[in-house]
Structure formats: structure tokens, C-alpha cells
Design an enzyme around this catalytic site. Sequence first.
Site, PDB file in Angstrom:
ATOM      1  N   LYS A 214       0.841  -1.204   0.000  1.00  0.00           N
ATOM      2  CA  LYS A 214       0.000   0.000   0.000  1.00  0.00           C
ATOM      3  C   LYS A 214       0.871   1.247   0.000  1.00  0.00           C
ATOM      4  O   LYS A 214       0.688   2.143  -0.812  1.00  0.00           O
ATOM      5  CB  LYS A 214      -0.924  -0.007   1.224  1.00  0.00           C
ATOM      6  CG  LYS A 214      -1.940   1.128   1.197  1.00  0.00           C
ATOM      7  CD  LYS A 214      -3.180   0.834   2.029  1.00  0.00           C
ATOM      8  CE  LYS A 214      -2.853   0.547   3.480  1.00  0.00           C
ATOM      9  NZ  LYS A 214      -4.048   0.208   4.258  1.00  0.00           N
ATOM     10  N   GLU A 220      10.652  -5.052   3.283  1.00  0.00           N
ATOM     11  CA  GLU A 220      10.781  -6.407   2.757  1.00  0.00           C
ATOM     12  C   GLU A 220      10.380  -6.467   1.289  1.00  0.00           C
ATOM     13  O   GLU A 220      11.033  -7.124   0.469  1.00  0.00           O
ATOM     14  CB  GLU A 220       9.888  -7.378   3.549  1.00  0.00           C
ATOM     15  CG  GLU A 220      10.370  -7.704   4.947  1.00  0.00           C
ATOM     16  CD  GLU A 220       9.910  -6.717   6.013  1.00  0.00           C
ATOM     17  OE1 GLU A 220       9.427  -5.610   5.643  1.00  0.00           O
ATOM     18  OE2 GLU A 220      10.031  -7.033   7.204  1.00  0.00           O
ATOM     19  N   GLY A 271      -4.260  -3.653   6.020  1.00  0.00           N
ATOM     20  CA  GLY A 271      -3.638  -4.804   5.383  1.00  0.00           C
ATOM     21  C   GLY A 271      -4.295  -6.119   5.742  1.00  0.00           C
ATOM     22  O   GLY A 271      -4.595  -6.945   4.876  1.00  0.00           O
ATOM     23  N   ARG A 272      -4.543  -6.344   7.023  1.00  0.00           N
ATOM     24  CA  ARG A 272      -5.062  -7.650   7.457  1.00  0.00           C
ATOM     25  C   ARG A 272      -6.514  -7.859   7.082  1.00  0.00           C
ATOM     26  O   ARG A 272      -7.041  -8.955   7.240  1.00  0.00           O
ATOM     27  CB  ARG A 272      -4.857  -7.814   8.957  1.00  0.00           C
ATOM     28  CG  ARG A 272      -5.465  -6.717   9.807  1.00  0.00           C
ATOM     29  CD  ARG A 272      -4.881  -6.768  11.215  1.00  0.00           C
ATOM     30  NE  ARG A 272      -5.335  -5.707  12.105  1.00  0.00           N
ATOM     31  CZ  ARG A 272      -4.747  -4.521  12.240  1.00  0.00           C
ATOM     32  NH1 ARG A 272      -3.707  -4.204  11.492  1.00  0.00           N
ATOM     33  NH2 ARG A 272      -5.193  -3.636  13.102  1.00  0.00           N
ATOM     34  N   GLU A 358      -3.072  -8.869  15.515  1.00  0.00           N
ATOM     35  CA  GLU A 358      -2.683  -7.498  15.176  1.00  0.00           C
ATOM     36  C   GLU A 358      -3.848  -6.544  15.427  1.00  0.00           C
ATOM     37  O   GLU A 358      -3.646  -5.386  15.766  1.00  0.00           O
ATOM     38  CB  GLU A 358      -2.214  -7.419  13.713  1.00  0.00           C
ATOM     39  CG  GLU A 358      -1.522  -6.115  13.360  1.00  0.00           C
ATOM     40  CD  GLU A 358      -0.689  -6.197  12.082  1.00  0.00           C
ATOM     41  OE1 GLU A 358       0.535  -6.326  12.184  1.00  0.00           O
ATOM     42  OE2 GLU A 358      -1.262  -6.141  10.970  1.00  0.00           O
ATOM     43  N   HIS A 389      -2.232 -35.816  15.936  1.00  0.00           N
ATOM     44  CA  HIS A 389      -0.987 -36.570  16.059  1.00  0.00           C
ATOM     45  C   HIS A 389       0.170 -35.653  16.442  1.00  0.00           C
ATOM     46  O   HIS A 389       1.328 -36.050  16.314  1.00  0.00           O
ATOM     47  CB  HIS A 389      -0.680 -37.281  14.746  1.00  0.00           C
ATOM     48  CG  HIS A 389      -1.689 -38.341  14.418  1.00  0.00           C
ATOM     49  ND1 HIS A 389      -1.459 -39.676  14.644  1.00  0.00           N
ATOM     50  CD2 HIS A 389      -2.960 -38.254  13.933  1.00  0.00           C
ATOM     51  CE1 HIS A 389      -2.524 -40.380  14.275  1.00  0.00           C
ATOM     52  NE2 HIS A 389      -3.448 -39.531  13.846  1.00  0.00           N
ATOM     53  N   LYS A 504      10.899  -1.743  14.404  1.00  0.00           N
ATOM     54  CA  LYS A 504      11.387  -1.134  13.158  1.00  0.00           C
ATOM     55  C   LYS A 504      12.444  -0.071  13.439  1.00  0.00           C
ATOM     56  O   LYS A 504      13.477  -0.007  12.774  1.00  0.00           O
ATOM     57  CB  LYS A 504      10.220  -0.440  12.435  1.00  0.00           C
ATOM     58  CG  LYS A 504       9.513  -1.263  11.399  1.00  0.00           C
ATOM     59  CD  LYS A 504       8.606  -0.346  10.571  1.00  0.00           C
ATOM     60  CE  LYS A 504       7.375  -1.085  10.106  1.00  0.00           C
ATOM     61  NZ  LYS A 504       6.382  -0.217   9.470  1.00  0.00           N
TER      62      LYS A 504
END
Lengths: 538, 538
Positions: A214, A220, A271-272, A358, A389, A504
Site C-alpha cells: 500500500k 521487505e 492490510g489484514r 494485530e 498426532h 522497526k
Amino acid sequence: MTGADDYLVDFTSYKSYSALRSLAAEPFNLKTPGVMSPERIAACRAVGGGFELLFFGQRVARPELAALQELADEARLVEQFAALRRGAVFNRIAGFASEERQVLHCSCRDIFRDRPAEPHATAQAKAELDKLQQFLADLDQGRLTTPQGEPFTGMIQIGIGGSDLGPRALYLALQAYAHPDRRVEFISNVDPDDAARVLKEMDLSRTLVNVVSKSGTTLETLANEELVRRAYRQAGLDPNAYFVAVTGQGSPMDNPANYLRSFYMFDYIGGRYSATSMVGLVMLGFALGYEPVQEILQGAHAADEAAMEPDIMKNPALLLALLGIWNRNFLRHESLAVLPYSQALVRFAAHLQQLDMESNGKSIDRRGQALNWDSGPIVWGEPGTNGQHAFYQLLHQGTGQAPAEFIGFRHSQYGQDLEIQETTAQEKLLANLLAQSLALAVGQDDPNPNRRFPGNRPSSILLADRLTPERMGALLALYEAKVVFQGFVWNINSFDQEGVQLGKRLANRLLEQFAARRRGENPPEDPVGQALLKNAGL
Amino acid sequence: MTGADDYLVDFTSYKSYSALRSLAAEPFNLKTPGVMSPERIAACRAVGGGFELLFFGQRVARPELAALQELADEARLVEQFAALRRGAVFNRIAGFASEERQVLHCSCRDIFRDRPAEPHATAQAKAELDKLQQFLADLDQGRLTTPQGEPFTGMIQIGIGGSDLGPRALYLALQAYAHPDRRVEFISNVDPDDAARVLKEMDLSRTLVNVVSKSGTTLETLANEELVRRAYRQAGLDPNAYFVAVTGQGSPMDNPANYLRSFYMFDYIGGRYSATSMVGLVMLGFALGYEPVQEILQGAHAADEAAMEPDIMKNPALLLALLGIWNRNFLRHESLAVLPYSQALVRFAAHLQQLDMESNGKSIDRRGQALNWDSGPIVWGEPGTNGQHAFYQLLHQGTGQAPAEFIGFRHSQYGQDLEIQETTAQEKLLANLLAQSLALAVGQDDPNPNRRFPGNRPSSILLADRLTPERMGALLALYEAKVVFQGFVWNINSFDQEGVQLGKRLANRLLEQFAARRRGENPPEDPVGQALLKNAGL
């Protein structure tokens, strides 16, 4: 119009809060003989929007449900959700500098009726969808090809957080419906090995790259875009003939000269919450086609509508939220296990980790005051029966506990199955799903202490017919609504993420040390930072 | 010889337990000005077996470390580990029916010296390794091919739990070293869509199938083996020319007529500890080759040896275990986040979930008495930096907390990197890793309450040079030792899993309903089971 500030109420001030506190003093006991009856199982069933929520495994009976309904009403949860959909500025902290944004992820699927809740955002979503439809038609009809005139067979999505987890979870969930000649890979981590592995596996000359950010400044994503562009150049390919962008208008990435096509995302969708915007749909459209994309949106929109129902017995998203509140704030459980009995949902819990933690991992309320109650749980989980398991030992017999949300589907996606020992694999899957919720609830006594199960461990089962694109869209939106409802109860801002900033900032301080070394300069004065690097052998 | 029953001591009876209780009354404060100094960072560093453990982010100082060392000594953790390696029967509950087995996963990598700790088990491991070496040589040298004379290019591993999670985590971690022309896929879930998706993607005529089940009766594995055998037959292929088995001697699967090759696993190695037995190595040998398999074993063996060091400052596995005890039992944290800053470790946390939660999610001690202290935490996690864009919000600012174990490597696997804004992606990755541990510890004050970070959230960083096959073997074994040490402290049997039985039994009850319907018979009387099926719409 009613604004977000009309709802700033302390959780503990509700009458229902006190009622629930009293009830939790001696929580409803699922092990009492006769409690787990056919009648209870039939009564503990909420239905709405194509889902059934079986909650016989929760420590609730009539009084608890009445108090939870009262909480929903007192906190005006559905009314707040309606205000959110109409565009009230819910992403804010009253009295302090904050993002001051609308929260309009529902708008990007509110495209199926003449009068959407927030017409402007829906019009913007429609315009992007039209661009996507055109893009996909151009790919399908051979108007958009590789420079060599070949069809594109791969796509690499570069993005992180919301530009990765939700889209990736949906892609994996819907692989059964994917175009057989198209494959998608994802690069998210700044770890250079992430890109290296994917680049090794893809035929770049036939592969589109979809860069999603955005702000157009995500560390990254920029690093990975550059790594991948270099790989294209090294392969003798012009990146601009392969790269597509999804970004905010006016961001540094909003430069059509660098991309084959550009799509927009808007700052009123976090974002999420963005999987049903272009953040997810460009890649999903490539993999699945345009029609399944519309089905995803139809499912999500129907779930948004179903979440408007005030009766908790007809609104699984709302009831799931309230049962979560009961477990978190009154029975004091710190974490939540999400356990889909569907291998296709292998990364759905990873998406929910972001969506939930978040959004609701917060310690101040919507007026900036410290919370006097717990907010969001730690969310984790893996598909069943695999988890059985692995970590179910602790769920059943550990000293710690985690309430569980099981998810299941009556029918498989591929419909390929066979009978072994008189039952199909799908029947085995469903039998295990139901049995686990029952086992956690009722436990077991035994003369051998190692075979004792304490029981009274809460769980519920969310069921639907089949995991189609439409149902996946609905499941995504149902959980978004659940998280939003819980944030309303806790009176927190579920739409910002200030908690990511400190790390950050400190990382940038360390990067200055690396950069100064590279320039051959004296590094900035930072004894702690230098000690960290030195003791890490860096 | 010292037996397992020589160590049945209550955790709360240790002197160090009381000392730690006192210290926890006012836990060491990482936010005190001057505490987070270069001196502290240098002092909080344990080194051993090729790993460094940086634990400046843990709430410990000299007194806490002294008490933890005393706990290690009082509980004779290293001595117990040595007894375990020599073959003492640690998988038992004294006085009650239990598995009564040795615990000899270390033996299958104790192959590099003349006098292994337990010669019999190591001899058995060597015999299987010799068979594996032969198998791989036959594949490489064209003696073993498809019926059409082509080399095999794929392998499907069918297994669940320990026959899936550890092997899969290792395969994904070491893809950088994999044979470029060989690919592995996994089928684990009884969900028939799991097999359907994999079958769609593989060229069966070139694909081996490795079926892994110790008992040869695992429901999921049998169902998937049958589904996959049917797919081979439908493709006109003879399954027996493609299928390989890893199973216990004498199991129903121990029938060489049905398999191209058969390898053995032994009941003294539990599923979650079996990745370095044939359970993991047949598939890893196919993918990587025989030499990397030996490197994995060398790394694991070196880590087993390193775990024998009594000084906690020279034994990262031991110290990690003790810091976990401090956080779980004294600071009362319920969960543990494992956060590898390495995309290759994408499924390592899923393996650890089984290893840790199935081992230590127990409520009775080794004499069958109910625990008066907490045992294993809930373990979860995802790679960083991805997690930073997902759930770290809660880690930093949530009302709940989770101690974190970061894992990092100074160098990337592929060595493909580039500078952006004066630093490489690998430097960005490492800067973020170090910064997160620091940020969690020291927090931040701010006039804006939304920008406040409480700090004092515990974490440590496990560091090594590069994630090679050898290092991966060592990391796997380090965590195995950690889990075993914690089980010793808690005085629990970390090697059984009775907690999975109740769910199985109840699932079988429901399956009888399905089976009776299919036979057209009256179903067995089971009002609760029938109510479950009816309300689930089944």
C-alpha cells in the site's frame, strides 16, 4: 450520522459484565452426568449465513447465553458494525494522534446491490474490479502475453503481512479450483533465501510478478522486488514486461511506466482486512479466473450481511465473538486454537494470527486509557486430523489449556474418496472432528491416572457444506466480523498497529551500523547496538 | 546401571525451586536504567555445540542464573540424559500400566564412535543406514528405475504426526541443498483432499511413494496409502514397483512383497523423536543424497554430546530448557513463541509443537501423581520478519504475553543477496532479529499512550553460522534435548501420549454409526453420537 465516538464505553461498566462475572464464579460444568445430552447438542446450535455453529462443547447454558446476548445488545455490536460499514472513522484513538481512518473492507464486496452502505468506496472497488476483469480477459484471450507471445503460466506475489497471509491462505484453500496451467508462488520474507528458493523453481520467462504494498515503501517488499527484478535482468528479460503492481494512489510504486498493469488499494482498508481487495484478487483472479473471484466476493458480502443479525442464535460470527469473550475474560484463557478439519485451510490459522492478534493485541482503549481487562488472545492452530498426532496431547491432558474453534465441511473439495473398513476418508475426518469436541468437553475417568482426561475444556465447531470459493469468502468475512465485534466489546481500536513501530526503529538503528561500516565511516555512537552486533558475531 | 526410577523427585522439593520462587516475587527488571548495557549483553551469552544463545532479553541476572544452575544440578539433568542415552527405561509411569520402553533416538546418530552409548540400538540404526545407502546408490546408478527404465524424479511421503512434521520441516529447511531433479510432496491428513491435491501435481509414473507408520495400523496413513495405490492402478501402474515402506518389524506393513524396499523403525524411538531415523532419512536421502544425510546425523550427534555439558553457560540446550522453566513456572507464562529468522524454517515450529506439546503436555508425574506445578507450554510461531507484519503487535502491546525464542543464522543458504539502501537483505534480517529481542525487553515510554511499550517481555536468540544439513541436524537435536531436560525437571514422562486415545475411541464410536448405515443395519445404541451426527447435518 452516528460516529465511532458514540460507543466509547468501558467493558466493565455493562450490566452483562457483572452477570457474566457471577456466572464465571462457578462455570457451567460439562461433566455433570446428563448434561451432554441429545437435547443439549440440539440446543447449542446457531445457524446463519450458510454456517452452523455447534457449541455444545462450550461451558455455557441458558443463563450464560442470555448474558452474552445482553452484552451484544448493551455494547450495540451490530449497530457499531453498521456504522463501520457506512464509513464511520473507527480507526482512531480519541484525543490522541492516530490514523483517523474509515474502515471499509466490507465496501469492496458490497458491489451486488444498488445502494451499498458506503457508495464512494464501493465505486472505487468496482473500478478496480473492472480493471481486473479486463486484465484477466487480456490474459485469457492472448492479448497480454510474454514478449515471446507465450501465455503466462506463473505468478510470483511479492508482499508481506496482509499482502501475503490472507491471499496465500485463500490461494491454498482454493487450489482445487485453480487453472491447471497456472501456478502461484509467494515471496514475503526479507530473508534473501525466500526469494532465492522461489526464483529457482519458476520459469521466469513465463511468470508474472505481482508486487503488493500500500505504502510502496515496505522494506521487505522493496528488497524482494529488487532481488526479483535483478533475476529477470540476469535472465535477459525486461522486468517491466512482467511486473504488475497493487499499491496506494500516489505511492512511490504508483508509476505505471514500471509495471505492465497497476491496481489500487485504499487507506480505508487495513492490510489484514484486505484479502478481498486487489491485494488478494489480482493473484486469485490469475489463478482461478474472474468468476470464482466474484463468488469469493459474493460469499464475503453475504457473511457481512449475516453478521448484521442481532440474535446471537442466528449469527455465528457474533456468537463466536461472544464465546471468545467468555473464554478470554471470564474463564481466563490466554490463547485460542483454530483447528480446521480441512487440509486446504493449512494456512488459514496463519492468516487469523495476523487478523486477530494485530487487531486485538492492544492494551489501551479507544480513548487512550489503559485497559482494565484482557484483550485479544494468542491465536494458533494447524489442520486436523494432523494436529491430533501432534499437539492435541496438551489440549487434552496438559496443565495449560486452550479453547478450540474447530472448522469443518460436510463434503470434500475434490470428491475423490474411497471406503476403507466400511467408512470413507471424509467420514473419518468428520467423525474425528465431532469426537474431539466431545472428548474435550466430557473427559474420562480411569483407574490409571495416565488415562484420565479432566474434560471441561471449551470448544466449538463451525460447519459448512463445502469449501468453495464462495464459502471461503464467507469464512474469511465471518472471522473479520468476529474480530471486529470483539474489539467493540473491549472498546479498543482494532484497526491500527502501533506495536510494530519500536522494533522497526531499533532495526534501523542497527542498519545504520552496517551502512556506516560499508561506507568506511565511523559508525554512529550506539554502545548497546554495537554490543548486540558484536555478541552476535556480526 | 542407574534406572529411570532413581530420579522420581518432586519439582517443588528442590532447594532451587524455593530460591527461584523468592526471586520471582520481584522479577528482574530489564527496564531499570543502565541494565541493558554492553556488559549485560556480553555476559548473557552461552556458547556450545556450534550455537550461541544470547539471552540478554530474559528476566534473569546472576542470582537467577545461579539458581537455575543449581536446579540443573539438583535434578541431575545431565546425568538423567546420560542414563537415557544408555538405554534406561524412561518411557514409563512407575506403578501403573505404561509403555515401558527405552528412549533411544540419540542412538540412531551415535554411529561415529567405536563405543556408542547403547551399542545394540546403534547397530540396528547402522544396519538400516547401510540399506539406505544401497537404495540411494541403486537410484543414482540406474539400478533402480521406473518399470520404463526412467529415473525416479519424485517422492510422496505418506505419514502423519512424527512421520510427517519433523521430516517435512527438515525437507523444507534443506531445499537449498536438494537434488535439482527430485521433488518431494507429503500426504498426511485423512482429509481426502490432501491426497487429491498431491496426486494432481505429481507425475506418478516417475514418483516413488514412501509409506511411514511404525505400527502399520495408523488410520490416516492406511487410508492414504490405499487412496494413492488406487491412483497408481488407475494410471495403469503397479504400485508395488513404486512403493517403499518404513515400519516396525512384524507390523502389518512389514511385508516386502508389497514394497520395492522396506526399512525398519524401532519402538524405542517415539514418533516425535524419529526424524533422524529412517522415518526422515529415506525421504531426505532421496531428496539430498547420502552425504547430506550423514551430515545431518553428525550435527545431531554433536548436539547430543554438547547437551552433556553440566555448565549451563556452555550448554545452550540446557540453558534454554531452564529459561523455559523460569518463564513457565515462576513468571507464569502459558505459551512460547518460536520465531526463526529464516524462511527455510517455515515448518520448524509445527514440528516443535508436536515435539514439545506431545512430550510435555502432561498432568501426572512419573509415579502417576497429579502435578502440583505447570508442565509444558503451548508452542507456536512463524518465521520473522513475516511475523513482525502479523502477530508481533500482540507480543509488544497485548495484554497477554508470550516469551519468544528467536533463531537466526549469520549467513544465508543460497548466498544470493544485494544491497538496497546500503545494506543487504541478510543484514536487514539480522538487524530485525536483534532489534526485536531488545524492543521486547526495554519497551518505550511516550506521551501518546498508543506508542507506549511495556517492555520486560522475555526472549532469547539462538544463533549459528548457516543453516546447513549439519546445523539442521544439530538444531533438531538441541530442541529434543531441551524438551527432555524440561520433562526431567517436571518429573513427567515425556515419551508417551495417552492423551490422544480418548478422541480416537469416540471417533470410532461415530464411525460405527456410519458403517451400520452403509450396511443397512440398525446403528448401535448411542444417543449422544447420533445427536452429534444429526446436528452436524450428517
